[in-house]
Design an enzyme around this catalytic site. Sequence first.
Site, PDB file in Angstrom:
ATOM      1  N   HIS A  26       0.725  -1.038   0.003  1.00 60.20           N
ATOM      2  CA  HIS A  26      -0.161   0.023  -0.166  1.00 60.20           C
ATOM      3  C   HIS A  26       0.617   1.413  -0.168  1.00 60.20           C
ATOM      4  CE1 HIS A  26       0.913   1.818   3.828  1.00 60.20           C
ATOM      5  NE2 HIS A  26       0.382   0.284   4.372  1.00 60.20           N
ATOM      6  N   CYS A  27       0.514   2.611  -0.421  1.00 62.58           N
ATOM      7  CA  CYS A  27       0.406   3.540  -0.194  1.00 62.58           C
ATOM      8  C   CYS A  27      -0.314   4.627   0.246  1.00 62.58           C
ATOM      9  CB  CYS A  27       1.049   4.513  -2.166  1.00 62.58           C
ATOM     10  SG  CYS A  27      -0.811   4.232  -2.533  1.00 62.58           S
ATOM     11  N   ALA A  28       0.430   6.131   0.419  1.00 57.08           N
ATOM     12  CA  ALA A  28      -0.140   6.757   1.190  1.00 57.08           C
ATOM     13  C   ALA A  28      -2.089   6.584   0.891  1.00 57.08           C
ATOM     14  CB  ALA A  28      -0.558   8.067   0.996  1.00 57.08           C
TER      15      ALA A  28
END
Length: 467
Positions: A26-28
């Site tokens: 995942h990212c932000a």
Amino acid sequence: MSENRKIARDIIDAIGGEENISSVAHCATRLRIMVNDKDKIDQDKVEQIDKVKGAFFNSGQYQVILGTGTVNKVYEEVEKLGIDGSSKSEQSKEAGKSGNFFQRAIRSLGDVFVPIIPVLVATGLFMGLRGLVLQEQILALFGLTPADISDNFILFTEILTDTAFIFLPALIAWSAFRVFGGTPIIGLVLGLMLVSPSLPNAWGVAGGGVDPLYFLGFIPVVGYQGSVLPAFFAGILGAKLERTIRKRVPDALDLIVTPFLTLLLMITVSLFIIGPIFHVVEDWILEGTLAVLGLPLGLGGLLIGLLHQIIVVTGVHHIFNLLEIQLLESFGENRFNAIITASIAAQGGAALAVGLKTKSKKLKALALPSSLSAFLGITEPAIFGVNLRYVKPFFMGIIGGAVGGFFASIFNLAGTGMAITVIPGTLLYLNGQILLYLLVNIIAIGVAFSLTWMFGYSDKNKLPESE
């Protein structure tokens, strides 16, 4: 079952079950999933899941937009359900064959910079706070003048605002080693070597008060405080060199020989080859950025405001991190931030118009929270969940961003930091610019909202899945 666990379970089921998932990261704002078979994904089912703001393929990954905070909680539940998580490094390798060379390069740049952005955000807020408390008008409220501020207090504020940029090469080299499969602590030490106090200070050299060291009579050697590209490429090459050395060194000697050779070879190459070359490249990029920002009659702001969200859609917008860091490091201010803030706010204005105009309860429930998300600086829910789906609102948002960017350029707005925009971004303009900053955002939102309301959306064009 908790709400986040249910969301995780529903996402897994909608994309074909656990057996169709290779890895998850995942990212932000997005859950990034590597799937085995794209045809098993039920796109409509994914988009109907609670808190999902949109989903699409990009860079070889199936990306599910959940938003800041929510994505971390859902990712934790996905891992608890037995799905293997993977690092950005591992997913980068899996997705590495997708996209052209430029897209892969920008993706790698983003993978390196995303983990260090929170530190740069904090630094920008410290800069804004310092600018606020040192304003004469604010000091006057307490019966003080700038002359009354002690040197020790100024020193304390400098620790808060300068440290991240002084040691930026160490942060970048650490992250690059992590992303490209090296040992992060070796990357950290390599980055610290690039800013060693034994080297002439980069800012001192730039100011003319310090002379660089010259090797072989023509190779300039300086510290790289605040530099980005030398540490970035040193980190990439260093990680690959470490892995190559480790494969050839006996296990019994690995602990001693591998870090020794990696650091010895890399600091030599970094100081004498990578550093001088990419320091010049950085100067060229900075000059190009300033040339665009300095276009007369606000044309630079109009152009950037027009194109920014289109570039976000392509997924190569992480290149802006480099530009913003260079502006902050060189000038202590970031003219880019106000312009891209206008383009972000405008997409929120377009989504808000759709949400208020439509009579569909489901579309309202999607568009209104998405517009709020954009006003908090995250446009993916508004873009992919609403505006791009109906096409016209997206282009109305682009026009609003261009107009807002134009005024941001005309007013010479410049933030004290980076990576936060719109409402949170107000903290970067507390040094006397706040009213103009708010005006620019209101203009961008107003133009996008009005155009979308009048020309960009009608329930006659409402998509069936929004019913």
